[in-house]
Design an enzyme around this catalytic site. Structure first.
Site, PDB file in Angstrom:
ATOM      1  N   GLU A 137      45.591  46.744  42.214  1.00  0.00           N
ATOM      2  CA  GLU A 137      47.116  46.187  42.713  1.00  0.00           C
ATOM      3  C   GLU A 137      46.907  46.430  44.804  1.00  0.00           C
ATOM      4  O   GLU A 137      47.289  46.169  45.834  1.00  0.00           O
ATOM      5  CB  GLU A 137      47.879  45.840  42.513  1.00  0.00           C
ATOM      6  CG  GLU A 137      47.790  45.011  41.151  1.00  0.00           C
ATOM      7  CD  GLU A 137      47.152  42.953  41.370  1.00  0.00           C
ATOM      8  OE1 GLU A 137      47.119  42.553  42.757  1.00  0.00           O
ATOM      9  OE2 GLU A 137      46.677  42.596  40.367  1.00  0.00           O
TER      10      GLU A 137
ATOM     11  N   TYR B 246      38.515  38.837  33.767  1.00  0.00           N
ATOM     12  CA  TYR B 246      39.443  39.297  33.348  1.00  0.00           C
ATOM     13  C   TYR B 246      40.379  38.174  33.468  1.00  0.00           C
ATOM     14  O   TYR B 246      41.611  38.069  32.713  1.00  0.00           O
ATOM     15  CB  TYR B 246      39.244  39.849  35.115  1.00  0.00           C
ATOM     16  CG  TYR B 246      40.424  39.877  36.053  1.00  0.00           C
ATOM     17  CD1 TYR B 246      41.694  41.367  35.067  1.00  0.00           C
ATOM     18  CD2 TYR B 246      40.927  39.461  36.635  1.00  0.00           C
ATOM     19  CE1 TYR B 246      42.394  42.089  35.503  1.00  0.00           C
ATOM     20  CE2 TYR B 246      42.679  39.394  37.300  1.00  0.00           C
ATOM     21  CZ  TYR B 246      43.717  41.142  36.240  1.00  0.00           C
ATOM     22  OH  TYR B 246      44.690  41.605  36.894  1.00  0.00           O
TER      23      TYR B 246
ATOM     24  N   TRP C 180      41.071  39.993  45.455  1.00  0.00           N
ATOM     25  CA  TRP C 180      40.563  40.288  44.307  1.00  0.00           C
ATOM     26  C   TRP C 180      39.098  40.885  43.924  1.00  0.00           C
ATOM     27  O   TRP C 180      38.476  41.412  43.123  1.00  0.00           O
ATOM     28  CB  TRP C 180      41.187  39.686  43.812  1.00  0.00           C
ATOM     29  CG  TRP C 180      41.469  39.946  42.015  1.00  0.00           C
ATOM     30  CD1 TRP C 180      40.648  39.540  41.268  1.00  0.00           C
ATOM     31  CD2 TRP C 180      41.783  41.611  41.828  1.00  0.00           C
ATOM     32  NE1 TRP C 180      40.989  40.518  39.802  1.00  0.00           N
ATOM     33  CE2 TRP C 180      41.724  41.823  41.075  1.00  0.00           C
ATOM     34  CE3 TRP C 180      43.146  42.113  42.197  1.00  0.00           C
ATOM     35  CZ2 TRP C 180      43.014  42.277  39.517  1.00  0.00           C
ATOM     36  CZ3 TRP C 180      43.147  43.663  41.901  1.00  0.00           C
ATOM     37  CH2 TRP C 180      43.156  43.753  40.401  1.00  0.00           C
TER      38      TRP C 180
END
Length: 181
Positions: free
Chosen positions: A41, A19, A49
């Site tokens: 988000e 990522y 995350w």
């Protein structure tokens, strides 16, 4: 061949490395990519995350690969089915916000030519911080969140807006020793 130095947070797993190395902080003009990142988000609020990243494929499956028109047209029955999927984050408010945000996104895109045009005109020049202190929000992310809310977006505040800005390259918060800075 030596491995390039990356942000320390990205070294926790191969998924985080990929990522970081392939997406995070890279400016994009692609509305679908921007939409997915905004959704991610909003899912992350209150979670790690890595949790969101590990559930990304399932979110793609349940939300029509983030095809904005298809997400905007999702029915309550489809959201109910998603709520039964243990492979995603099953927060009804977050899932409903995905549909609401797709609908608001389409209105912004219709008014501005594309969401990307609106977003990058709003942001202006990408920001770069000192690399030592990374804020969780800024006055710009607060203005963005407020404007998005006024345009009908849900589950977006200054912190999520800032994380979105980081994700899509509107702010460069790569660490000082990171090769991507």
């Amino acid at each position: 061949m030596t491995e390039q130095q990356r942000c320390s947070w990205a070294n926790s797993s191969p998924a985080m490395q990929a990522y970081h190395d392939q997406e995070w902080g890279r400016p994009t003009q692609d509305d679908q990519e921007l939409f997915e990142r905004l959704c991610m988000e909003t899912y992350q609020a209150g979670l790690s995350w890595s949790t969101v990243l590990n559930k990304r494929a399932a979110f793609h499956r349940d939300f029509h690969d983030y095809q904005i028109q298809a997400v905007a047209a999702m029915t309550p029955a489809e959201i109910a089915a998603a709520m039964d999927d243990p492979a995603i984050i099953r927060n009804r408010r977050k899932l409903a916000a995905t549909v609401t945000n797709a609908q608001a996104w389409l209105k912004v895109a219709a008014a501005e030519g594309s969401f990307a045009h609106y977003f990058w005109a709003f942001i202006g020049v990408p920001q770069q911080h000192d690399g030592q202190t990374v804020p969780t929000q800024t006055p710009l992310s607060a203005r963005l969140a407020k404007d998005l809310k006024q345009r009908g977006f849900k589950f977006i505040g200054p912190v999520a807006a800032y994380a979105f800005m980081q994700s899509v390259g509107a702010v460069n918060d790569h660490e000082l020793n990171c090769a991507w800075r």
